[in-house]
Design a protein around this motif. Structure first.
Motif, PDB file in Angstrom:
ATOM      1  N   ASP A  86       0.833  -1.185   0.000  1.00  0.00           N
ATOM      2  CA  ASP A  86       0.000   0.000   0.000  1.00  0.00           C
ATOM      3  C   ASP A  86       0.877   1.248   0.000  1.00  0.00           C
ATOM      4  OD1 ASP A  86      -2.817   1.239   0.545  1.00  0.00           O
ATOM      5  OD2 ASP A  86      -1.484   2.161   2.028  1.00  0.00           O
ATOM      6  N   THR A  87       0.648   2.141  -0.948  1.00  0.00           N
ATOM      7  CA  THR A  87       1.514   3.306  -1.122  1.00  0.00           C
ATOM      8  C   THR A  87       1.495   4.216   0.094  1.00  0.00           C
ATOM      9  OG1 THR A  87       1.145   3.234  -3.521  1.00  0.00           O
ATOM     10  CG2 THR A  87       2.017   5.280  -2.601  1.00  0.00           C
ATOM     11  N   PHE A 104       1.791  -3.279 -11.882  1.00  0.00           N
ATOM     12  CA  PHE A 104       0.605  -2.685 -11.289  1.00  0.00           C
ATOM     13  C   PHE A 104       0.442  -1.252 -11.778  1.00  0.00           C
ATOM     14  CE2 PHE A 104       1.793  -6.041  -8.344  1.00  0.00           C
ATOM     15  CZ  PHE A 104       0.571  -6.670  -8.114  1.00  0.00           C
ATOM     16  N   PRO A 105      -0.039  -1.075 -13.001  1.00  0.00           N
ATOM     17  CA  PRO A 105      -0.156   0.285 -13.558  1.00  0.00           C
ATOM     18  C   PRO A 105      -1.124   1.173 -12.792  1.00  0.00           C
ATOM     19  CG  PRO A 105      -1.258  -1.330 -14.970  1.00  0.00           C
ATOM     20  CD  PRO A 105      -0.492  -2.105 -13.947  1.00  0.00           C
ATOM     21  N   GLN A 106      -1.934   0.587 -11.886  1.00  0.00           N
ATOM     22  CA  GLN A 106      -2.863   1.399 -11.101  1.00  0.00           C
ATOM     23  C   GLN A 106      -2.158   2.133  -9.955  1.00  0.00           C
ATOM     24  OE1 GLN A 106      -2.711  -1.895 -11.287  1.00  0.00           O
ATOM     25  NE2 GLN A 106      -3.592  -2.945  -9.512  1.00  0.00           N
ATOM     26  N   LEU A 107      -0.863   1.874  -9.736  1.00  0.00           N
ATOM     27  CA  LEU A 107      -0.124   2.600  -8.711  1.00  0.00           C
ATOM     28  C   LEU A 107      -0.022   4.079  -9.095  1.00  0.00           C
ATOM     29  CD1 LEU A 107       2.779   0.061  -8.037  1.00  0.00           C
ATOM     30  CD2 LEU A 107       0.907   0.636  -6.476  1.00  0.00           C
ATOM     31  N   PRO A 108       0.193   4.960  -8.126  1.00  0.00           N
ATOM     32  CA  PRO A 108       0.323   6.388  -8.451  1.00  0.00           C
ATOM     33  C   PRO A 108       1.421   6.631  -9.483  1.00  0.00           C
ATOM     34  CG  PRO A 108       0.126   6.078  -6.081  1.00  0.00           C
ATOM     35  CD  PRO A 108       0.275   4.717  -6.674  1.00  0.00           C
ATOM     36  N   GLY A 109       1.184   7.564 -10.378  1.00  0.00           N
ATOM     37  CA  GLY A 109       2.167   7.914 -11.392  1.00  0.00           C
ATOM     38  C   GLY A 109       3.322   8.695 -10.807  1.00  0.00           C
ATOM     39  N   GLU A 114       2.485  12.205  -9.228  1.00  0.00           N
ATOM     40  CA  GLU A 114       1.793  12.100  -7.940  1.00  0.00           C
ATOM     41  C   GLU A 114       2.738  11.631  -6.845  1.00  0.00           C
ATOM     42  OE1 GLU A 114      -2.109   9.894  -5.915  1.00  0.00           O
ATOM     43  OE2 GLU A 114      -1.665   9.595  -8.057  1.00  0.00           O
TER      44      GLU A 114
END
Length: 260
Positions: free
Chosen positions: A14-15, A39-44, A47
């Motif tokens: 978890d970020t 996991f491309p859904q991680l924050p860019g 961000e």
């Protein structure tokens, strides 16, 4: 020395939790390029950079190594590996990473001619990546019979030939598995004598039998023996330890005992 930790190795995915742990102990975060790809859904990167600025947390970046081989003799595999590495370096620059850690690659069949060709492939790849958009710290491995670079001398040769922008990651635990405390000393001596800089450290522990990524102090690596040699090291370092936040905390306490 600016110290961070690998949230992925610690098992913290978890970020926000990763940032909370980093801020609680005054650490940076070593990001994983492989996780970014998987996991491309991680924050860019934009961000993440803002999150880091808000929390007072900086970054280092472990460049990709899963299904990647910069020494591959198979042209499509080599080309894909190079393209992934180029994208990862661009990501590292965008997120503001201080350094990128690079694995050099493998040669599955250690016939002398194939080894020679694999060295050429690796050198060609590093030339294609030069000059890198952030400092690249090439890591000592030798955890597998297929790893291309086997000695401190071979690592120095490759890094020095790569030129400006390239230096070293010393992973003390990798060297310990390869040849005990004497091998840690051999890598450290070779890196410190090199024209290329020692940029980064990976800190974790084991008992000399395999790369267990134990918290510092939970294995048998004599960290205290290298206190003087690393006393003036001013680069970055990352704890690559398992055990979640407790593993990070225990490692920090052990480093205080060993290195002050």
């Amino acid at each position: 020395m600016r110290l961070g930790y690998s949230a992925v190795t610690a098992g913290i995915i978890d970020t926000r939790e990763a940032f909370e742990v980093a801020a609680r102990y005054g650490l940076d975060i070593e990001l994983s390029s492989d996780m970014v790809e998987m996991f491309p859904q991680l924050p860019g990167p934009g961000e993440l950079r803002e999150m880091g600025r808000a929390a007072g947390v900086g970054f280092t970046l472990h460049l990709p190594f899963v299904d990647l081989n910069l020494a591959s003799l198979i042209e499509p595999a080599w080309r894909t590996s190079l393209e992934r590495m180029q994208r990862a370096l661009e990501y590292g620059a965008a997120v503001g990473a201080r350094v990128g850690v690079l694995h050099t690659g493998q040669v599955p069949l250690r016939h002398p001619k194939l080894v020679e060709l694999a060295f050429g492939r690796l050198q060609r790849a590093l030339a294609e990546l030069s000059p890198p958009p952030l400092p690249v710290a090439v890591e000592n491995l030798v955890l597998d019979d297929q790893d291309l670079l086997r000695t401190p001398g071979e690592l120095v040769r490759v890094v020095e030939e790569a030129g400006p922008g390239f230096g070293y990651t010393l992973d003390l635990a990798h060297a310990y598995v390869q040849g005990g405390a004497a091998q840690i000393g051999a890598y450290l001596e070779a890196m410190q004598a090199s024209k290329a800089p020692l940029l980064h450290l990976h800190l974790h522990d084991n008992r000399g039998d395999w790369d267990a990524h134990l918290p510092v102090g939970a294995g048998s690596i004599p960290f205290a023996d290298f206190r003087e040699e690393l006393a003036e090291f001013s680069g970055t370092a990352a704890l690559e330890t398992t055990g979640g936040e407790e593993g990070v905390r225990a490692s920090l306490e052990a480093l205080k005992r060993f290195w002050g």
